[in-house]
Design an enzyme around this catalytic site. Structure first.
Site, PDB file in Angstrom:
ATOM      1  N   ASP A 287      -7.150  -1.687   3.382  1.00 55.96           N
ATOM      2  CA  ASP A 287      -6.218  -2.763   3.024  1.00 55.96           C
ATOM      3  C   ASP A 287      -6.637  -4.104   3.612  1.00 55.96           C
ATOM      4  O   ASP A 287      -6.094  -5.139   3.226  1.00 55.96           O
ATOM      5  CB  ASP A 287      -4.803  -2.432   3.536  1.00 55.96           C
ATOM      6  CG  ASP A 287      -4.269  -1.132   2.964  1.00 55.96           C
ATOM      7  OD1 ASP A 287      -4.486  -0.898   1.763  1.00 55.96           O
ATOM      8  OD2 ASP A 287      -3.654  -0.356   3.717  1.00 55.96           O
TER       9      ASP A 287
ATOM     10  N   ASP B 164       0.868  -1.164   0.000  1.00 59.09           N
ATOM     11  CA  ASP B 164       0.000   0.000   0.000  1.00 59.09           C
ATOM     12  C   ASP B 164       0.912   1.223   0.000  1.00 59.09           C
ATOM     13  O   ASP B 164       2.028   1.170   0.513  1.00 59.09           O
ATOM     14  CB  ASP B 164      -0.888  -0.013   1.246  1.00 59.09           C
ATOM     15  CG  ASP B 164      -1.651   1.281   1.416  1.00 59.09           C
ATOM     16  OD1 ASP B 164      -2.382   1.648   0.486  1.00 59.09           O
ATOM     17  OD2 ASP B 164      -1.485   1.933   2.460  1.00 59.09           O
TER      18      ASP B 164
END
Length: 687
Positions: free
Chosen positions: A581, A383
């Site tokens: 996420d 990420d």
């Protein structure tokens, strides 16, 4: 590929599943509600822990009363009293029945399902030791091996306790999602007043007021007011999003500087967070299990032990014509030397050592099987915000127009205004300037910037939208380059004169470039997944040398991107820190959470990096590979020594005058356990 892995490795949890079924049947039979998987794992962990401590307490007097141990310690004349052998037998019986119960039950289940494994070997070993030793107590010539029975049970209980501790934890992720929503909301009543009510009492069509700095309680539509909303924890977008009447907001995001009224559009299971929770749950449930390497070795050791034991007593008793006691001793020696002390410790001890070492280095292992799989990672997806970057704005470029102010003065004027704002961009400017001018009469311009009186002049720090609304034109060629990189550009006006521009961007962590270089040197493809726009993603990817990047990915699509990479036939790790996420972390073969991120990301992940340092992703993969090597070394010794010891125990060298007694077999087996334990201690983590 994962389906095949699942089939090959399904046997790993068989004895756990058998235990689950039995425990749940027992639970229901006693009139209780069926246990959830989380409750069951906690119950099994507590059960193994309790049995371990009881068995350990009983093992101490068993060792002191065992004739063989007394002889080794030279205390055979110190601890002796009439009937001591029967006390020894009674204590050993308690250990066998209470401590050995999980293994005896597992043996029965494995035999019933015709799938012999670790439980068969453990159950058979303790049963042979117990039955033979009990026969000696009650008249059969020979030696008792109750100490072997007791220590074997203790070691096996410890190993399974460690295993159960590594299984629990995943369910807490869903609980953390709920905590992101505030418990109460400011509901507007029909007469225009506000009342605070629990969020779960809101229904579609209700209107709530969200004050500056508060979390938005529901998914809805702005019907009054203008503000900016920080959705970074939900969407991964690092820049606060301007919101005005008619635009949607997401429950759990943080309101900025303006007060807004929101009409409820979604509640309960329809909400964004509930959908994210569903994706996390589904991804966790679909994740395949990886068989413990020791279980495969145990299966073959079961076959070898059974065949060797049967052949031994048959040959000595039937063909050679030795006495029953002699033949039985040979068989017992084979069974004792095949006892899985070393095998039982080979994997759990290495895992315990690696977990301890890693915890001291800020690398927390939550799931053992995923950690073991980390050695084979072929692609790692990061990420962006909060992982490869710091998740906060920093000044990257300063442009002055017309030369009236230098760069330092321009930044100082901007910081003097932004010092009164809590906006992330404002904090970035203030942090870069350091020094400021005195300012007064601060006023926010919702969605457009802020203004204040600085040194007797009206200073505005505004967005490009403000300039467009006012029809202010300027030479944009100087800022086009940084704008094309996706950086945020704000403008500084002094007394209605445009004096310059300041470009800001999410600060790239200084360790990110080194981490990517080291991962690529290990043969791992490095990728980035972000909700930010393509220009920002390309700039970050180029700066740190990524192989690939995926930009403008909506939260509910992140797990799909992970699946796409997995579909290439790659073993994929996902590293992130936000709620958005969580599904991707759960979907990946290995989920790695940056510890400074949200609790839900950490609860969903298999591994947590406490230091929020991308280099630790390199360390955890290196540790996984080193751990696997240690496991193979231990398993090689724990099983390999049987190739030489079992034939000796069976009497293969009897003609040369070499024969192992059961005591010698036990000593050899114990030595292998010591070797395995020492070897595990040499495990190290490299950064």
């Amino acid at each position: 590929m994962r389906d095949q892995e699942h089939k090959e490795h399904q046997g790993h949890q068989d004895h756990v599943q058998h235990g689950e079924a039995a425990e749940r049947r027992e639970h229901v039979e006693h009139g209780k509600a069926p246990m959830s998987r989380q409750e069951h794992h906690a119950h099994m962990e507590a059960d193994f822990r309790r049995r371990f401590w009881v068995a350990l307490a009983l093992t101490v007097p068993i060792l002191l009363l065992s004739p063989l141990i007394q002889a080794w310690l030279g205390i055979e004349d110190v601890i002796t009293f009439p009937g001591d052998i029967y006390v020894l037998w009674g204590l050993s019986t308690a250990v066998y029945l209470y401590g050995g119960f999980p293994f005896l039950r597992g043996l029965i289940e494995e035999v019933r399902t015709r799938n012999p494994g670790m439980m068969t070997l453990i159950g058979l070993a303790i049963t042979v030791a117990y039955v033979y030793s009990s026969a000696v107590v009650f008249g059969l010539p020979g030696d008792v091996f109750f100490w072997e029975l007791a220590t074997l049970v203790v070691v096996m209980l410890l190993g399974h306790w460690i295993e159960m501790r590594s299984v629990r934890g995943a369910a807490s992720a869903l609980e953390q999602l709920v905590k992101l929503l505030p418990s109460e909301a400011h509901k507007l009543t029909s007469d225009g007043n506000m009342e605070d009510i629990p969020v779960d009492e809101l229904v579609r069509g209700d209107r709530v007021v969200v004050k500056p700095g508060e979390k938005i309680p529901v998914d809805g539509e702005v019907v009054d007011g203008e503000t900016s909303v920080n959705e970074a924890m939900l969407t991964g977008e690092s820049i606060p999003v301007s919101k005005r009447s008619g635009e949607t907001v997401i429950g759990g995001s943080v309101n900025g500087e303006g007060s807004i009224t929101v009409e409820v559009r979604k509640t309960g299971e329809e909400s964004y967070l509930s959908q994210i929770a569903t994706m996390v749950r589904e991804a966790q449930e679909s994740k395949s299990r990886t068989q413990d390497i020791a279980n495969r070795a145990a299966f073959w050791l079961v076959i070898i032990a059974l065949v060797a034991g049967a052949l031994t007593i048959s040959l000595w008793l039937g063909l050679i014509g030795e006495t029953f006691v002699f033949s039985l001793e040979r068989m017992v020696t084979v069974m004792v030397i095949s006892c899985p002390h070393a095998l039982g410790l080979a994997v759990p001890l290495v895992v315990a050592v690696s977990t301890s070492i890693s915890a001291g280095q800020g690398l927390l292992i939550r799931d053992r099987n995923s950690f073991e799989r980390a050695r084979g990672i072929q692609a790692i997806i990061f990420d962006k915000t909060g992982t490869l970057t710091e998740g906060r704005f920093g000044v990257t470029d300063i442009f002055t127009f017309d030369g009236r102010l230098n760069e330092s003065e321009l930044l100082k004027y901007a910081a003097s205004v932004e010092n009164y704002s809590e906006h992330p961009i404002a904090k970035g400017i203030v942090g870069a300037a350091g020094d400021r001018f005195p300012a007064s009469d601060f006023k926010a311009i919702p969605g457009k910037g802020a203004e204040a009186s600085v040194n007797g002049s009206l200073v505005r720090v505004v967005s490009p939208g403000f300039l467009r609304e006012r029809g202010i034109e300027f030479d944009q060629s100087r800022v086009e380059g940084v704008a094309a990189q996706g950086k945020t550009v704000i403008y500084v006006m002094v007394d209605d004169r445009l004096e310059g521009a300041i470009a800001l961007a999410d600060i790239i962590r200084p360790e990110s470039k080194e981490a990517i270089a080291r991962l690529k040197a290990m043969g791992i493809r490095c990728m980035m997944l972000t909700g930010d726009n393509r220009q920002v993603a390309k700039w970050v990817a180029d700066e740190i040398g990524l192989d690939e990047y995926f930009a403008e990915v909506l939260p509910d699509k992140k797990a799909e991107k992970v699946k796409e990479v997995q579909a290439r036939g790659l073993i994929v790790a996902m590293t992130g820190d936000g709620v958005n996420d969580a599904p991707a972390l759960a979907q990946a073969d290995i989920g790695i959470a940056i510890g400074a991120g949200t609790e839900v990301a950490a609860a969903t992940a298999d591994i947590i990096l406490v230091r929020s340092n991308p280099i630790d992703a390199v360390a955890i993969i290196g540790l996984s590979r080193a751990t696997y090597r240690k496991m193979l070394q231990n398993l090689g010794w724990a099983t390999g020594y049987n190739l030489f010891a079992i034939p000796l125990a069976a009497g293969a060298a009897y003609g040369a005058g070499i024969i192992l007694s059961p005591a010698a077999g036990a000593a050899l087996m114990s030595a292998s356990t010591v070797i395995v334990a020492i070897n595990a201690r040499f495990l190290k983590v490299k950064r």
